[in-house]
Motif scaffolding. Structure first.
Motif, PDB file in Angstrom:
ATOM      1  N   SER A 243       0.819  -1.201   0.000  1.00 33.35           N
ATOM      2  CA  SER A 243       0.000   0.000   0.000  1.00 33.35           C
ATOM      3  C   SER A 243       0.858   1.259   0.000  1.00 33.35           C
ATOM      4  N   GLN A 244       0.466   2.232  -0.806  1.00 27.91           N
ATOM      5  CA  GLN A 244       1.082   3.540  -0.668  1.00 27.91           C
ATOM      6  C   GLN A 244       0.671   4.078   0.705  1.00 27.91           C
ATOM      7  N   ILE A 245       1.562   4.812   1.337  1.00 27.08           N
ATOM      8  CA  ILE A 245       1.336   5.270   2.716  1.00 27.08           C
ATOM      9  C   ILE A 245       0.040   6.070   2.865  1.00 27.08           C
ATOM     10  N   PRO A 246      -0.288   7.009   1.958  1.00 31.57           N
ATOM     11  CA  PRO A 246      -1.519   7.786   2.164  1.00 31.57           C
ATOM     12  C   PRO A 246      -2.812   6.964   2.138  1.00 31.57           C
ATOM     13  N   VAL A 247      -2.785   5.742   1.597  1.00 33.81           N
ATOM     14  CA  VAL A 247      -4.023   4.960   1.508  1.00 33.81           C
ATOM     15  C   VAL A 247      -4.002   3.708   2.389  1.00 33.81           C
ATOM     16  N   LYS A 248      -3.102   3.667   3.371  1.00 35.91           N
ATOM     17  CA  LYS A 248      -3.079   2.533   4.304  1.00 35.91           C
ATOM     18  C   LYS A 248      -4.422   2.366   5.010  1.00 35.91           C
TER      19      LYS A 248
ATOM     20  N   PRO B 171      -0.651  -3.709   8.820  1.00 35.14           N
ATOM     21  CA  PRO B 171       0.723  -3.437   8.397  1.00 35.14           C
ATOM     22  C   PRO B 171       1.687  -4.488   8.934  1.00 35.14           C
ATOM     23  N   VAL B 172       2.667  -4.841   8.111  1.00 36.88           N
ATOM     24  CA  VAL B 172       3.699  -5.807   8.495  1.00 36.88           C
ATOM     25  C   VAL B 172       5.053  -5.218   8.117  1.00 36.88           C
ATOM     26  N   GLY B 173       5.965  -5.165   9.061  1.00 36.79           N
ATOM     27  CA  GLY B 173       7.314  -4.677   8.789  1.00 36.79           C
ATOM     28  C   GLY B 173       7.393  -3.167   8.671  1.00 36.79           C
ATOM     29  N   ASP B 174       8.556  -2.722   8.221  1.00 41.81           N
ATOM     30  CA  ASP B 174       8.836  -1.295   8.074  1.00 41.81           C
ATOM     31  C   ASP B 174       8.346  -0.777   6.728  1.00 41.81           C
ATOM     32  N   GLU B 175       8.165   0.535   6.660  1.00 35.92           N
ATOM     33  CA  GLU B 175       7.862   1.177   5.387  1.00 35.92           C
ATOM     34  C   GLU B 175       9.073   1.008   4.472  1.00 35.92           C
ATOM     35  N   PHE B 176       8.818   1.013   3.152  1.00 40.38           N
ATOM     36  CA  PHE B 176       9.888   0.837   2.172  1.00 40.38           C
ATOM     37  C   PHE B 176       9.563   1.644   0.925  1.00 40.38           C
TER      38      PHE B 176
ATOM     39  N   HIS C 118       5.910   2.928   0.721  1.00 45.28           N
ATOM     40  CA  HIS C 118       4.881   1.889   0.785  1.00 45.28           C
ATOM     41  C   HIS C 118       4.959   1.148   2.110  1.00 45.28           C
ATOM     42  N   GLN C 119       3.889   0.432   2.407  1.00 46.97           N
ATOM     43  CA  GLN C 119       3.810  -0.424   3.582  1.00 46.97           C
ATOM     44  C   GLN C 119       3.243  -1.772   3.142  1.00 46.97           C
TER      45      GLN C 119
END
Length: 180
Positions: free
Chosen positions: A144-149, A159-164, A171-172
């Motif tokens: 997912s792009q961060i703004p649409v999580k 969410p799983v793990g760190d953003e990348f 993304h997340q």
């Protein structure tokens, strides 16, 4: 990936103008599906067609997982498109290269979903089971792009793990455990 993907196209009727799409596939040699693309043209986002597309994709994943398990083998064949064309009245109108699913109108906008599967019968090992005894679940992964999580979270994605970084945007990884 393209040779494994199933695409759903949201079109207005009667014009058949495409306004949205979603794409995903069963990841070969794994126990999960991947939602890889969701897009709705900006003027049509207010009709919540993104939610409709995600729901249709989830329905497809559940059906595909049930079909695979129904085979009763450890190495199962994935399903393919049913190749039927359905009118708004639900009547069968012969064979075609895709499924047409009628949708209810939203503010006078009438639309259909067209699915097209290019899946070439990949084999899969095993579908996961849930934590409850007898509950069967399948995982769906999306980046997912961060703004649409929050959009995906409404469907139960976590969410799983760190953003990348992916394609220059943050993304997340988001995962949904979907009962089937």
């Amino acid at each position: 990936m393209e040779d494994l993907a199933t695409h759903f196209l949201l079109r207005l009727v009667p014009s058949l103008t495409p306004v949205g799409t979603i794409r995903g596939y069963k990841v070969p040699d794994t126990t999960y599906y991947k939602l890889t693309r969701l897009a709705v043209l900006k003027p049509y986002r207010r009709f919540r067609f993104g939610s409709v597309l995600v729901s249709v994709f989830h329905d497809w994943v559940q059906e595909d997982a049930r079909i695979q398990l129904g085979q009763g083998k450890s190495s199962l064949t994935a399903s393919t498109s049913t190749n039927r064309d359905v009118s708004h009245g639900g009547q069968h109108h012969g064979e075609s290269a895709h499924d047409v699913l009628p949708l209810p109108s939203a503010d006078g906008i009438i639309s259909t979903i067209v699915s097209s599967s290019t899946q070439t019968n990949p084999t899969v090992n095993k579908i996961g089971t849930g934590s409850e005894v007898g509950e069967r679940v399948v995982e769906i992964v999306c980046h997912s792009q961060i703004p649409v999580k929050g959009f995906y979270a409404k469907f139960g994605y976590e969410p799983v793990g760190d953003e990348f970084d992916e394609e220059g945007d943050p993304h997340q990884k988001m995962v949904l455990r979907l009962p089937y």
